[in-house]
Design an enzyme around this catalytic site. Structure first.
Site, mmCIF file in Angstrom:
data_model
loop_
_atom_site.group_PDB
_atom_site.id
_atom_site.type_symbol
_atom_site.label_atom_id
_atom_site.label_comp_id
_atom_site.label_asym_id
_atom_site.label_seq_id
_atom_site.Cartn_x
_atom_site.Cartn_y
_atom_site.Cartn_z
ATOM 1 N N HIS A 169 43.996 39.565 -96.793
ATOM 2 C CA HIS A 169 43.269 39.113 -95.604
ATOM 3 C C HIS A 169 41.843 38.693 -95.958
ATOM 4 O O HIS A 169 40.948 38.708 -95.112
ATOM 5 C CB HIS A 169 43.281 40.204 -94.522
ATOM 6 C CG HIS A 169 44.642 40.421 -93.945
ATOM 7 N ND1 HIS A 169 44.970 41.493 -93.150
ATOM 8 C CD2 HIS A 169 45.790 39.686 -94.050
ATOM 9 C CE1 HIS A 169 46.258 41.420 -92.805
ATOM 10 N NE2 HIS A 169 46.763 40.340 -93.330
ATOM 11 N N SER B 72 49.918 50.227 -89.662
ATOM 12 C CA SER B 72 50.877 50.310 -88.556
ATOM 13 C C SER B 72 52.052 49.362 -88.785
ATOM 14 O O SER B 72 53.020 49.387 -88.030
ATOM 15 C CB SER B 72 50.177 49.970 -87.244
ATOM 16 O OG SER B 72 49.665 48.656 -87.326
ATOM 17 N N CYS C 137 25.549 25.668 -91.154
ATOM 18 C CA CYS C 137 25.459 24.976 -92.444
ATOM 19 C C CYS C 137 24.180 24.134 -92.521
ATOM 20 O O CYS C 137 23.882 23.383 -91.582
ATOM 21 C CB CYS C 137 26.690 24.079 -92.570
ATOM 22 S SG CYS C 137 26.730 23.095 -94.060
ATOM 23 N N PHE D 210 42.238 49.370 -86.428
ATOM 24 C CA PHE D 210 42.486 48.605 -85.198
ATOM 25 C C PHE D 210 43.226 49.459 -84.167
ATOM 26 O O PHE D 210 42.830 49.565 -83.028
ATOM 27 C CB PHE D 210 43.370 47.372 -85.495
ATOM 28 C CG PHE D 210 42.623 46.161 -86.005
ATOM 29 C CD1 PHE D 210 41.249 46.102 -86.019
ATOM 30 C CD2 PHE D 210 43.343 45.059 -86.469
ATOM 31 C CE1 PHE D 210 40.581 44.982 -86.490
ATOM 32 C CE2 PHE D 210 42.688 43.931 -86.935
ATOM 33 C CZ PHE D 210 41.309 43.894 -86.955
ATOM 34 N N ALA E 179 44.190 49.614 -92.750
ATOM 35 C CA ALA E 179 42.898 50.116 -92.274
ATOM 36 C C ALA E 179 42.826 51.647 -92.206
ATOM 37 O O ALA E 179 41.749 52.223 -92.333
ATOM 38 C CB ALA E 179 42.607 49.523 -90.902
ATOM 39 N N ASN F 183 51.382 57.560 -93.130
ATOM 40 C CA ASN F 183 50.688 57.084 -91.928
ATOM 41 C C ASN F 183 50.898 58.055 -90.773
ATOM 42 O O ASN F 183 52.025 58.417 -90.460
ATOM 43 C CB ASN F 183 51.212 55.706 -91.516
ATOM 44 C CG ASN F 183 50.289 55.012 -90.555
ATOM 45 O OD1 ASN F 183 49.301 54.414 -90.976
ATOM 46 N ND2 ASN F 183 50.561 55.098 -89.262
HETATM 47 P P1 CNA Z 1 46.129 49.303 -87.937
HETATM 48 O O1 CNA Z 1 47.097 48.489 -87.179
HETATM 49 O O2 CNA Z 1 44.835 49.661 -87.286
HETATM 50 O O3 CNA Z 1 46.902 50.640 -88.367
HETATM 51 C C1 CNA Z 1 46.255 51.703 -89.000
HETATM 52 C C2 CNA Z 1 47.206 52.888 -88.993
HETATM 53 O O4 CNA Z 1 46.632 53.942 -89.771
HETATM 54 C C3 CNA Z 1 47.437 53.472 -87.595
HETATM 55 O O5 CNA Z 1 48.831 53.687 -87.401
HETATM 56 C C4 CNA Z 1 46.683 54.794 -87.602
HETATM 57 O O6 CNA Z 1 47.243 55.757 -86.752
HETATM 58 C C5 CNA Z 1 46.784 55.174 -89.067
HETATM 59 N N1 CNA Z 1 45.703 56.039 -89.542
HETATM 60 C C6 CNA Z 1 44.372 55.890 -89.325
HETATM 61 N N2 CNA Z 1 43.670 56.819 -89.968
HETATM 62 C C7 CNA Z 1 44.573 57.613 -90.602
HETATM 63 C C8 CNA Z 1 44.445 58.755 -91.431
HETATM 64 N N3 CNA Z 1 43.251 59.261 -91.760
HETATM 65 N N4 CNA Z 1 45.576 59.336 -91.899
HETATM 66 C C9 CNA Z 1 46.808 58.843 -91.585
HETATM 67 N N5 CNA Z 1 46.977 57.746 -90.816
HETATM 68 C C10 CNA Z 1 45.871 57.133 -90.324
HETATM 69 O O7 CNA Z 1 45.749 48.645 -89.333
HETATM 70 P P2 CNA Z 1 46.620 47.706 -90.293
HETATM 71 O O8 CNA Z 1 45.896 47.689 -91.573
HETATM 72 O O9 CNA Z 1 48.042 48.011 -90.247
HETATM 73 O O10 CNA Z 1 46.436 46.287 -89.545
HETATM 74 C C11 CNA Z 1 46.108 45.222 -90.242
HETATM 75 C C12 CNA Z 1 44.703 44.688 -89.919
HETATM 76 C C13 CNA Z 1 43.641 45.717 -89.751
HETATM 77 C C14 CNA Z 1 44.261 43.897 -91.089
HETATM 78 O O11 CNA Z 1 44.142 42.568 -90.699
HETATM 79 C C15 CNA Z 1 42.893 44.443 -91.505
HETATM 80 O O12 CNA Z 1 42.045 43.430 -91.953
HETATM 81 C C16 CNA Z 1 42.364 45.070 -90.292
HETATM 82 N N6 CNA Z 1 41.268 46.060 -90.430
HETATM 83 C C17 CNA Z 1 40.705 46.350 -91.634
HETATM 84 C C18 CNA Z 1 39.692 47.292 -91.713
HETATM 85 C C19 CNA Z 1 39.082 47.596 -93.068
HETATM 86 O O13 CNA Z 1 38.858 46.694 -93.860
HETATM 87 N N7 CNA Z 1 38.837 48.878 -93.357
HETATM 88 C C20 CNA Z 1 39.246 47.941 -90.567
HETATM 89 C C21 CNA Z 1 39.842 47.614 -89.335
HETATM 90 C C22 CNA Z 1 40.861 46.670 -89.287
#
Ligand code: CNA
Length: 259
Positions: free
Chosen positions: A128, A200, A160, A41, A30, A221
């Site tokens: 996902h 994360s 539905c 998240f 994300a 990250n």
């Molecule tokens: P997470 O757990 O929210 O981790 C995101 C990581 O990215 C965190 O450690 C943040 O600090 C880091 N981060 C955020 N912005 C930046 C940036 N600009 N530069 C550097 N680092 C940054 O998200 P994960 O993807 O690890 O967790 C998995 C979940 C989140 C999945 O099931 C997704 O479906 C779900 N999700 C998806 C979306 C989307 O589709 N964009 C949005 C929110 C959540």
């Protein structure tokens, strides 16, 4: 695990690795889309920090969806409205350019925002799921993207027309099986350079994928990551920088023209 160097030195190493590699794979999370305006998240402005009255982790919890689908749909309508206004980030375009140039073999994404496809990537595994279709949780009737969007905005909780069951988008919730796991595992095993960007590494089984890599791993990250499943002896570079800014620095050495 190497880190602690300045951004320019890290960008140079990363650019050199890209030049050497022939089989790059990206595992995205994300954090890759926050600069496009979609909250993650667990980041500092993440959805898990919101005060919603109900634990925000329940938005994508399958048991809670069965109990209270309206909680998810209120969130989902806002998400779909946001999607209409956003564009791929620099990093999305950078990885689409790597694919176009034959360097990148595939993207494994945990995201459901379709920004990789919008940027031009063709081989995207949405482990996902995504917003492309929805289905009735009772009779399994399916609806395509346009129908799903229309239903989502015409009913508080879409039902539905065949059996009255609740309709659910084809997004993988906590408690459900991920998609394309074998293909994702194969891609990672065959890669000679794996990027893990904006995750994360908390959510499994996605977080287990880097453990299968035989080549170098570059994690980009900013913020805490879960290192539990990372290979102990692997060649890992951890870049704690803002994602778009970092890939702009990398591309200064590579000189790719981005769309
Ligand atoms: P997470 O757990 O929210 O981790 C995101 C990581 O990215 C965190 O450690 C943040 O600090 C880091 N981060 C955020 N912005 C930046 C940036 N600009 N530069 C550097 N680092 C940054 O998200 P994960 O993807 O690890 O967790 C998995 C979940 C989140 C999945 O099931 C997704 O479906 C779900 N999700 C998806 C979306 C989307 O589709 N964009 C949005 C929110 C959540």
């Amino acid at each position: 695990m190497k880190s602690g160097m300045n951004k320019k030195a890290l960008a140079r190493i990363c650019a050199d690795e890209i030049e050497k590699a022939t089989n790059i794979v990206l595992l995205s999370g994300a954090g890759m889309s926050t600069s496009a305006g979609i909250p993650d998240f667990r980041g500092p402005n993440g959805i898990y920090r919101r005060q919603l009255g109900i634990n925000p982790e329940k938005i994508f919890d399958i048991d809670y969806f069965h109990e209270n689908p309206r909680f998810f749909y209120d969130f989902h309508r806002e998400f779909l409205k946001t999607l209409k206004t956003i564009k791929p980030t620099y990093a999305h375009k950078f990885f689409a350019t790597l694919e176009k140039n034959g360097k990148l073999k595939g993207v494994i994404t945990q995201n459901i925002d379709s920004l990789h496809q919008m940027a031009g990537n063709k081989n995207v595994l949405e482990i996902h799921g995504g917003i492309w279709k929805s289905y009735c949780i009772r009779c399994k009737k399916t609806w395509n993207y346009e129908e799903s969007i229309a239903l989502t905005f015409s009913q508080d909780v879409p039902h539905c027309d065949q059996c009255g069951g609740v309709i659910k988008p084809d997004i993988v919730f906590f408690g459900e099986m991920v998609k394309y796991l074998e293909e994702s595992q194969r891609l990672v095993k065959e890669s000679d350079l794996l990027f893990v960007v904006g995750s994360s590494l908390v959510v499994t089984p996605a977080a287990l994928l880097p453990g299968l890599a035989k080549g170098k791993i570059v994690i980009v990250n900013k913020g805490e990551i879960n290192k539990l499943y990372l290979p102990r002896s692997g060649d890992i570079l951890h870049v704690e920088e803002e994602i778009d800014e970092f890939f702009k620095s990398v591309n200064k050495f590579l000189g790719y023209k981005l769309p």
